[in-house]
Scaffold this active site. Structure first.
Site, PDB file in Angstrom:
ATOM      1  N   TYR A  94      -0.891  -1.817 -12.509  1.00 44.23           N
ATOM      2  CA  TYR A  94      -2.549  -1.565 -12.960  1.00 44.23           C
ATOM      3  C   TYR A  94      -2.631  -1.107 -14.312  1.00 44.23           C
ATOM      4  CZ  TYR A  94      -2.439  -2.663  -7.803  1.00 44.23           C
ATOM      5  OH  TYR A  94      -1.886  -3.190  -6.756  1.00 44.23           O
TER       6      TYR A  94
ATOM      7  N   GLU B   9       4.186  -6.481   1.230  1.00 44.64           N
ATOM      8  CA  GLU B   9       3.539  -6.870   0.058  1.00 44.64           C
ATOM      9  C   GLU B   9       3.588  -5.606  -0.954  1.00 44.64           C
ATOM     10  OE1 GLU B   9      -0.175  -8.474   1.232  1.00 44.64           O
ATOM     11  OE2 GLU B   9       0.654 -10.058   2.127  1.00 44.64           O
TER      12      GLU B   9
ATOM     13  N   ARG C   8       2.516  -1.386  -6.313  1.00 46.88           N
ATOM     14  CA  ARG C   8       2.700  -0.252  -7.014  1.00 46.88           C
ATOM     15  C   ARG C   8       4.177   0.333  -7.031  1.00 46.88           C
ATOM     16  NH1 ARG C   8      -1.635   2.911  -7.911  1.00 46.88           N
ATOM     17  NH2 ARG C   8      -2.879   1.843  -6.127  1.00 46.88           N
TER      18      ARG C   8
ATOM     19  N   GLY D  14       0.617  -1.203  -0.014  1.00 48.82           N
ATOM     20  CA  GLY D  14      -0.019   0.141  -0.087  1.00 48.82           C
ATOM     21  C   GLY D  14       0.808   1.254   0.161  1.00 48.82           C
TER      22      GLY D  14
ATOM     23  N   CYS E  44     -15.239   3.284 -28.078  1.00 47.34           N
ATOM     24  CA  CYS E  44     -16.549   3.937 -28.153  1.00 47.34           C
ATOM     25  C   CYS E  44     -17.379   4.165 -26.616  1.00 47.34           C
ATOM     26  CB  CYS E  44     -17.442   3.156 -29.102  1.00 47.34           C
ATOM     27  SG  CYS E  44     -18.856   4.008 -29.506  1.00 47.34           S
ATOM     28  N   GLU E  45     -16.641   4.998 -25.852  1.00 47.52           N
ATOM     29  CA  GLU E  45     -17.127   5.533 -24.544  1.00 47.52           C
ATOM     30  C   GLU E  45     -16.749   6.849 -24.477  1.00 47.52           C
ATOM     31  OE1 GLU E  45     -18.812   3.584 -22.368  1.00 47.52           O
ATOM     32  OE2 GLU E  45     -18.867   1.617 -23.314  1.00 47.52           O
TER      33      GLU E  45
ATOM     34  N   TYR F  70     -10.610   5.239 -11.895  1.00 48.78           N
ATOM     35  CA  TYR F  70     -10.282   6.138 -10.621  1.00 48.78           C
ATOM     36  C   TYR F  70     -10.246   7.446 -10.837  1.00 48.78           C
ATOM     37  CZ  TYR F  70      -8.681   1.534  -9.078  1.00 48.78           C
ATOM     38  OH  TYR F  70      -8.408  -0.006  -8.795  1.00 48.78           O
TER      39      TYR F  70
END
Length: 429
Positions: A387, A289, A292, A251, A358-359, A332
């Site tokens: 990610y 752990e 990122r 984290g 197409c968004e 996000y």
């Protein structure tokens, strides 16, 4: 004043000279794009190993194991790179276990298995692989683990993932340390659960695990959570349960804006000191752990400009990369620096950087100032090593990008670009 965008030294990407294109180490992104096409993920293996080394050095005085969080980027070559430097792995699925075993079978004993929804089949495979430990997230999961271990006649080492109810300032989607989240077991119930498992011949209470969220920039919440874990470990010792490991989770966040004051070494030192302060006097192996922090800034998504389109007062830069390649901005509203690979002279202009999917949500940046850009130019979306590819998809039937790993003087293709045949292969008509 230089015509080049400023890029923080915490990233492995930079302009070697005013007239040189953006490079990763010794490799020009222009040449890599020409060689491998776009969209293209480019990673610095050198920075990944450097970041791993920061954790290993900061904790050199304590028995520890850095378990890379595979979900951040699960590409086999990256797993192998970390395994060769002694890293363990934090997995959250049977598929991630298979990736570790494919990349580094010798590292099976350095694997911890987290996640709230482990299936019987996944547990069986992990037992057979003789992983280090299961981070158990519910009493029902512990019962299933005991059942599967008995059936396979293999002892299962486990740690309860306790929920310390510690608030950490981060995006609500990636906060995990409060009672209202789906993760973990209420720390107030843990002592009872460990006592109940003590007499089961197939279960070995091995550790205590905690994880309070992702992209956390302050060390204080980690220290607060670890204080509560340390108290539990001492209580368990009084109950005759000797805990061997404490898993602090991951984290630790990065600075996606990469301000000049961001110092990775100082951040790791601050983080390690917070953990050590809480664990002082406890004879346990410390597991970490990080995901990122090890890989995010080591990666960039290189894309080519297809069109520059003006609708009234808005200017859109349309790339050949899209939300299926990097979904973080759409998911996000995450911020990623975007820079031209070969900047043009002139004043920055305000644009939306978007993809062809197409968004309306298919964007990388909105109202972003960027150096003048023209069709055919290359841009790099920075801090995309975590990610990015791991969350990619084939939405709009788009093949996923290729990936290149730079280590020293070598730039190696570690995943070929998908083809339409790859997409259609599993289907039947």
């Amino acid at each position: 004043m230089s015509r080049l965008p400023q890029i923080s030294s915490s990233r492995p990407f930079g302009y070697p000279a005013d007239d040189a294109p953006l490079s990763c180490g010794a490799h020009s992104l222009t040449k890599l794009a020409k060689r491998f096409g776009t969209p293209l993920y480019v990673y610095s293996g050198d920075q990944m190993l450097e970041r791993l080394g920061l954790f290993q050095a900061a904790l050199a005085h304590r028995e520890h194991l850095v378990c890379y969080a595979v979900k951040a980027n699960s590409t086999l070559a990256i797993l192998k790179l970390f395994a060769e430097r002694g890293a363990g792995f934090d997995i959250v699925s049977g598929g991630e276990l298979e990736r570790v075993l494919a990349a580094a079978p010798e590292a099976a004993g350095r694997v911890v298995f987290s996640g709230v929804g482990k299936t019987a089949e996944e547990i069986d495979r992990a037992l057979d692989a003789e992983i280090l430990a299961f981070n158990v997230e519910s009493e029902a999961e512990l019962a299933l683990l005991a059942q599967r271990a008995a059936k396979r006649k293999r002892k299962a080492r486990f740690a309860l993932r306790v929920n310390p109810d510690v608030f950490a300032e981060t995006h609500p989607y990636i906060s995990t340390g409060l009672r209202e989240h789906k993760f973990g077991i209420d720390i107030r119930e843990a002592r009872r659960i460990y006592a109940g498992a003590k007499g089961n011949r197939w279960l070995t209470p091995h550790g205590v695990s905690v994880h309070i969220g992702s992209q956390i920039r302050s060390a204080e919440p980690f220290g607060a959570a670890m204080m509560r874990v340390a108290k539990l470990v001492k209580q368990l010792s009084q109950d005759g349960i000797a805990i061997k490991t404490v898993d602090a989770g991951g984290g630790l966040g990065i600075d996606y804006h990469a301000a000049p004051g961001f110092d990775p070494k100082a951040k790791v030192a601050e983080y390690a000191a917070a953990l050590e302060g809480a664990l002082k006097g406890l004879d346990v192996q410390l597991l970490l752990e990080p995901g990122r922090f090890l890989v995010a800034q080591a990666g960039a998504l290189v894309a080519r400009v297809l069109y520059v389109k003006r609708n009234g007062k808005k200017t859109f830069v349309v790339l050949d990369a899209a939300m299926n390649d990097l979904i973080r901005p759409a998911l996000y509203q995450a911020y990623h620096e975007i820079v031209p690979v070969a900047p043009r002279a002139g004043r920055a202009v305000t644009v939306d950087v978007v993809g062809p999917v197409c968004e309306t949500g298919d964007f990388f940046a909105r109202d972003r100032k960027i150096k003048p850009i023209e069709p055919g130019d290359l841009v790099a979306v920075l801090d995309a090593g975590a990610y990015g590819m791991a969350q990619s998809s084939n939405y709009n039937s788009r093949p996923r990008p290729a990936e290149v790993l730079v280590v020293g003087r070598e730039a190696k293709l570690i995943r070929r670009r998908e083809t339409l045949a790859d997409l259609l292969g599993p289907e039947m008509v």
